[in-house]
Design a protein around this motif. Sequence first.
Motif, PDB file in Angstrom:
ATOM      1  N   TRP A  89       4.643   0.753  14.877  1.00  0.00           N
ATOM      2  CA  TRP A  89       4.292  -0.104  13.745  1.00  0.00           C
ATOM      3  C   TRP A  89       5.028  -1.441  13.826  1.00  0.00           C
ATOM      4  O   TRP A  89       4.446  -2.503  13.558  1.00  0.00           O
ATOM      5  CB  TRP A  89       4.625   0.592  12.427  1.00  0.00           C
ATOM      6  N   SER A 125       0.863  -1.179   0.000  1.00  0.00           N
ATOM      7  CA  SER A 125       0.000   0.000   0.000  1.00  0.00           C
ATOM      8  C   SER A 125       0.901   1.230   0.000  1.00  0.00           C
ATOM      9  O   SER A 125       1.732   1.384   0.892  1.00  0.00           O
ATOM     10  CB  SER A 125      -0.900  -0.009   1.240  1.00  0.00           C
ATOM     11  N   ARG A 132      -7.501   8.127   9.216  1.00  0.00           N
ATOM     12  CA  ARG A 132      -6.225   7.473   8.952  1.00  0.00           C
ATOM     13  C   ARG A 132      -5.603   7.104  10.296  1.00  0.00           C
ATOM     14  O   ARG A 132      -6.019   7.620  11.339  1.00  0.00           O
ATOM     15  CB  ARG A 132      -5.281   8.397   8.172  1.00  0.00           C
ATOM     16  N   TRP A 133      -4.601   6.204  10.258  1.00  0.00           N
ATOM     17  CA  TRP A 133      -3.946   5.757  11.492  1.00  0.00           C
ATOM     18  C   TRP A 133      -2.460   6.076  11.424  1.00  0.00           C
ATOM     19  O   TRP A 133      -1.748   5.589  10.542  1.00  0.00           O
ATOM     20  CB  TRP A 133      -4.181   4.267  11.705  1.00  0.00           C
ATOM     21  N   ASP A 134      -2.011   6.899  12.363  1.00  0.00           N
ATOM     22  CA  ASP A 134      -0.626   7.360  12.394  1.00  0.00           C
ATOM     23  C   ASP A 134       0.090   6.832  13.637  1.00  0.00           C
ATOM     24  O   ASP A 134      -0.400   7.008  14.757  1.00  0.00           O
ATOM     25  CB  ASP A 134      -0.573   8.894  12.429  1.00  0.00           C
ATOM     26  N   TRP A 176      -3.145   2.783   5.126  1.00  0.00           N
ATOM     27  CA  TRP A 176      -3.033   3.960   5.988  1.00  0.00           C
ATOM     28  C   TRP A 176      -4.399   4.356   6.562  1.00  0.00           C
ATOM     29  O   TRP A 176      -4.501   4.936   7.626  1.00  0.00           O
ATOM     30  CB  TRP A 176      -2.449   5.110   5.181  1.00  0.00           C
ATOM     31  N   SER A 210       3.713   2.456   2.674  1.00  0.00           N
ATOM     32  CA  SER A 210       4.337   3.758   2.904  1.00  0.00           C
ATOM     33  C   SER A 210       3.261   4.802   3.133  1.00  0.00           C
ATOM     34  O   SER A 210       2.136   4.678   2.644  1.00  0.00           O
ATOM     35  CB  SER A 210       5.234   4.150   1.719  1.00  0.00           C
ATOM     36  N   GLN A 211       3.623   5.832   3.891  1.00  0.00           N
ATOM     37  CA  GLN A 211       2.709   6.910   4.225  1.00  0.00           C
ATOM     38  C   GLN A 211       3.530   8.051   4.817  1.00  0.00           C
ATOM     39  O   GLN A 211       4.729   7.911   5.027  1.00  0.00           O
ATOM     40  CB  GLN A 211       1.661   6.445   5.237  1.00  0.00           C
ATOM     41  N   PHE A 248       0.712   5.081   0.308  1.00  0.00           N
ATOM     42  CA  PHE A 248      -0.194   6.169   0.685  1.00  0.00           C
ATOM     43  C   PHE A 248      -1.639   5.745   0.408  1.00  0.00           C
ATOM     44  O   PHE A 248      -2.471   6.543  -0.015  1.00  0.00           O
ATOM     45  CB  PHE A 248       0.163   7.453  -0.085  1.00  0.00           C
TER      46      PHE A 248
END
Length: 227
Positions: free
Chosen positions: A188, A121, A180-182, A127, A151-152, A123
Amino acid sequence: MSETEGAAWDVYSATKGQRRRTNNRGETTWFNWTQYADHGPGAEVLSLKPGQAVLDLGCGSGGNAAHLATLGMRAVGVDLSSGQLRKARDRWADAGGMELHQDDALEYLAGTYTVFDAVYSVFGAAWFCDPGLMLPAVHAGLRPGGVFAMSQRPPVEGCYGCQASYISRGPDEDPAIVKRWDYEPDVWSALLKEHGFLDVTAMVLPAPEDDKRTVGTLLIRAVRAGE
């Protein structure tokens, strides 16, 4: 599939043009993990061989999936946005081996019978999915030893977990909103290990030195544990 989320990504699609016809090396297809042109690693992150199956969660206008298809992989792309998929079909009509579906990423994973050699995935949907739901679904859809990568943008310091992304719909309408989840890289890594992944790497790739922007790209890679 959430109609609200699908509409939000159609709004986003309307703000984005097609990928450039060639990159700085003159290639007509290429893989890009970052928000910067011609920057960062490529498809080698996925450790794929021709003939293997790969799933793009949130494929957008299809540039990365099309590149994998030209390398001989069976590339499957899933996206909520009909607008993005229309761009993908128009631009990559001749990319044999690429298969596109309009669907929610989690619903697609729950319904497919394909076991993938890699899931990624960029972006994209990973995410915008709760990792407590997304990671088990990806794990179930990967063969043992298969690669998951995403990636994000890195998180804003102090802003972790579920956050809101606002997508402008113009001056006379409220913005479309998606979640979204940061998380920071170490979080992670812990989440992936908790859900059965090994060889986890999570790092922030710095922005190119010659770019005025300074925000890097969070790149995560892990391998599904064997059985």
